[in-house]
Design a protein around this motif. Sequence first.
Motif, PDB file in Angstrom:
ATOM      1  N   UNK A   1       0.722  -1.279  -0.169  1.00  0.00           N
ATOM      2  CA  UNK A   1       0.223  -0.012  -0.139  1.00  0.00           C
ATOM      3  C   UNK A   1       0.813   1.293   0.112  1.00  0.00           C
ATOM      4  N   UNK A   2       2.006   1.349   0.546  1.00  0.00           N
ATOM      5  CA  UNK A   2       2.854   2.357   0.699  1.00  0.00           C
ATOM      6  C   UNK A   2       3.329   2.803  -0.661  1.00  0.00           C
ATOM      7  N   UNK A   3       3.512   1.866  -1.585  1.00  0.00           N
ATOM      8  CA  UNK A   3       3.948   2.071  -2.980  1.00  0.00           C
ATOM      9  C   UNK A   3       2.799   1.991  -3.970  1.00  0.00           C
ATOM     10  N   UNK A   4       1.639   1.638  -3.473  1.00  0.00           N
ATOM     11  CA  UNK A   4       0.358   1.957  -4.741  1.00  0.00           C
ATOM     12  C   UNK A   4      -0.585   2.797  -4.444  1.00  0.00           C
ATOM     13  N   UNK A   5      -1.323   3.057  -5.443  1.00  0.00           N
ATOM     14  CA  UNK A   5      -2.505   3.911  -5.425  1.00  0.00           C
ATOM     15  C   UNK A   5      -3.523   3.498  -4.357  1.00  0.00           C
TER      16      UNK A   5
ATOM     17  N   UNK B   1      -6.702  -7.402   9.733  1.00  0.00           N
ATOM     18  CA  UNK B   1      -6.140  -6.680   8.820  1.00  0.00           C
ATOM     19  C   UNK B   1      -6.686  -5.060   8.873  1.00  0.00           C
ATOM     20  N   UNK B   2      -7.686  -5.084   9.112  1.00  0.00           N
ATOM     21  CA  UNK B   2      -8.362  -3.609   9.274  1.00  0.00           C
ATOM     22  C   UNK B   2      -7.958  -2.937  10.432  1.00  0.00           C
ATOM     23  N   UNK B   3      -7.581  -3.787  11.649  1.00  0.00           N
ATOM     24  CA  UNK B   3      -6.979  -2.895  12.753  1.00  0.00           C
ATOM     25  C   UNK B   3      -5.652  -2.602  12.429  1.00  0.00           C
ATOM     26  N   UNK B   4      -4.877  -3.535  11.722  1.00  0.00           N
ATOM     27  CA  UNK B   4      -3.433  -3.419  11.495  1.00  0.00           C
ATOM     28  C   UNK B   4      -3.325  -2.047  10.523  1.00  0.00           C
ATOM     29  N   UNK B   5      -4.314  -1.889   9.510  1.00  0.00           N
ATOM     30  CA  UNK B   5      -4.129  -0.412   8.439  1.00  0.00           C
ATOM     31  C   UNK B   5      -4.228   0.596   9.537  1.00  0.00           C
TER      32      UNK B   5
ATOM     33  N   UNK C   1      -4.415   4.361   4.871  1.00  0.00           N
ATOM     34  CA  UNK C   1      -5.672   4.423   4.553  1.00  0.00           C
ATOM     35  C   UNK C   1      -6.365   3.916   2.976  1.00  0.00           C
ATOM     36  N   UNK C   2      -5.153   3.709   2.240  1.00  0.00           N
ATOM     37  CA  UNK C   2      -5.360   3.235   0.458  1.00  0.00           C
ATOM     38  C   UNK C   2      -5.462   1.783   0.683  1.00  0.00           C
ATOM     39  N   UNK C   3      -6.281   1.011   1.449  1.00  0.00           N
ATOM     40  CA  UNK C   3      -6.396  -0.195   1.484  1.00  0.00           C
ATOM     41  C   UNK C   3      -7.948  -0.595   1.683  1.00  0.00           C
ATOM     42  N   UNK C   4      -8.574  -1.466   1.069  1.00  0.00           N
ATOM     43  CA  UNK C   4      -9.867  -2.259   1.243  1.00  0.00           C
ATOM     44  C   UNK C   4      -9.764  -3.754   1.545  1.00  0.00           C
ATOM     45  N   UNK C   5     -10.201  -4.005   2.681  1.00  0.00           N
ATOM     46  CA  UNK C   5     -10.316  -5.465   3.223  1.00  0.00           C
ATOM     47  C   UNK C   5     -11.789  -6.038   2.963  1.00  0.00           C
ATOM     48  N   UNK C   6     -11.846  -7.377   2.689  1.00  0.00           N
ATOM     49  CA  UNK C   6     -12.956  -7.609   2.357  1.00  0.00           C
ATOM     50  C   UNK C   6     -13.109  -9.378   2.796  1.00  0.00           C
ATOM     51  N   UNK C   7     -14.154  -9.813   3.454  1.00  0.00           N
ATOM     52  CA  UNK C   7     -14.107 -11.253   3.679  1.00  0.00           C
ATOM     53  C   UNK C   7     -14.840 -11.910   2.358  1.00  0.00           C
ATOM     54  N   UNK C   8     -14.155 -13.215   2.150  1.00  0.00           N
ATOM     55  CA  UNK C   8     -14.892 -14.054   1.391  1.00  0.00           C
ATOM     56  C   UNK C   8     -13.718 -14.836   0.612  1.00  0.00           C
ATOM     57  N   UNK C   9     -14.243 -15.715  -0.509  1.00  0.00           N
ATOM     58  CA  UNK C   9     -13.348 -16.568  -1.268  1.00  0.00           C
ATOM     59  C   UNK C   9     -12.914 -15.600  -2.250  1.00  0.00           C
ATOM     60  N   UNK C  10     -11.372 -15.373  -2.672  1.00  0.00           N
ATOM     61  CA  UNK C  10     -10.875 -14.651  -3.474  1.00  0.00           C
ATOM     62  C   UNK C  10     -11.521 -14.891  -5.033  1.00  0.00           C
ATOM     63  N   UNK C  11     -11.917 -16.288  -5.281  1.00  0.00           N
ATOM     64  CA  UNK C  11     -12.432 -16.629  -6.489  1.00  0.00           C
ATOM     65  C   UNK C  11     -13.895 -16.156  -6.683  1.00  0.00           C
ATOM     66  N   UNK C  12     -14.425 -15.521  -5.649  1.00  0.00           N
ATOM     67  CA  UNK C  12     -15.995 -15.045  -5.643  1.00  0.00           C
ATOM     68  C   UNK C  12     -15.831 -13.327  -5.852  1.00  0.00           C
TER      69      UNK C  12
END
Length: 457
Positions: free
Chosen positions: A329-333, A348-352, A358-369
């Motif tokens: 995240x430190x090197x990406x948009x 993950x949210x707590x660590x962010x 702030x330029x991160x979005x975390x979501x629960x689920x299977x990656x393929x979905x």
Amino acid sequence: MTKQQAPVAKNEYYDVTFTDLTHDGLGVAKVDGFPLFVKHALPGERAKVKVIKVKKGYGYGRLMELYEPSPDRVEPPCPVYRQCGGCQLQHLSYEGQLKAKEKQVKEVLARIGKLEGVTVHPVIGMKNPWRYRNKAQVPVGEREGGLVAGFYKERSHEIIDMDACLIQQEANDVVVQTVKRIAERYGIPPYDEATHKGVLRHIVARYGTATGEVMVVLVTRTERLPHEQEIVRAIVRDIPNVKSIVQNVNPERTNVIFGAKTRVLWGSEFITDRIGDIQFAISARSFYQVNPEQTKVLYDKALEYAELTGSETVMDAYCGIGTISLFLARKAKHVYGVEIVPEAIEDAKRNAELNGIRNVTFEVGAAEDVIPRWYQEGIRADCLVVDPPRKGCDASLLETIIAMKPPRVVYVSCNPATLARDLRILEDGGYETIEVQPVDMFPHTAHVECVAKIRLR
């Protein structure tokens, strides 16, 4: 080849020359083309072996006499190495271990992945390959009326009592020995698998390598911990830098360590640690890499392979507690992370938040979905990072990657065989494997991690 046709017989002795090591560190020798796998044997060695098991196409032997040792053979410094199943390669010099792991990665990429001409770099090892593990999970039992705590004897449930483990941080040894002594003082009965009675099942110690903070977890069969207050006071008094004392309750008949219920007995719910300049909050059940020094090496390489300039959107499949996501995240948009374990996404949210990222979005689920849905919502990945479990990527995730064609893929792997299989699928789907960097995360064991740099053709 049927059992009757095998050129070896159980309990017979054979003179052999070892030619190779298996992926789990066993020496390989052949008798009339029939493979024998033998513990603690090394390539190039001549020895007498006793056959202890014959299967359909291979057998297992025991090393009886060494006629000609390998120049890479060393004396294992651990006194219980030959009984304990925790390490497989202490009898091989560290240089020899790194060479063997490089050879394993190269062979597996060629054999399983049919990948010719891919650059495999020499394995990045540790300057000091001892005392690196930041987490100990030790079963507790009873012998001759006293408490024992240590690792299981290989392929058994017999506990090898030990005072120290040479691949554990010393702080964890202190926790295990101190808690064992305190539990014995207060007569806390250890758990008995056979009768499903007793109280204390496991002692778990976690140590923040960068912060020095210590967490003690008592895994019990019962909700009630006898002498709870006295035990807590004794732990606080006797263990330096303890920040967190936690009880986890596991009432099930199972060999899974943790139960569903965790409560804080004293101090904080978390300890903190840093990888590079990113801070992580670690709870009793958080997944966190056990060798932070080499994790930084691994993630720096993943970051290099991602080739970020600051304008990219990155997707992190299998993001866990956000370790790689936060690095990227430190090197990406923007980084989008997905993980199937809800508790990991909470972490993950707590660590962010902890790092003000702030330029991160975390979501629960299977990656393929989740990833196809992100694509439908118009989110396009310039780079996709995968760090799957040992079984490799889900087949439908690989199909998703091939269909969506992110220009760059970085594959972090803890199993060269499934890495090779998945790289073959990506190659057939229009990708090209540029290079692979193995990293030794677990010295003296047979495991090796890799980072692969992959580009759309």
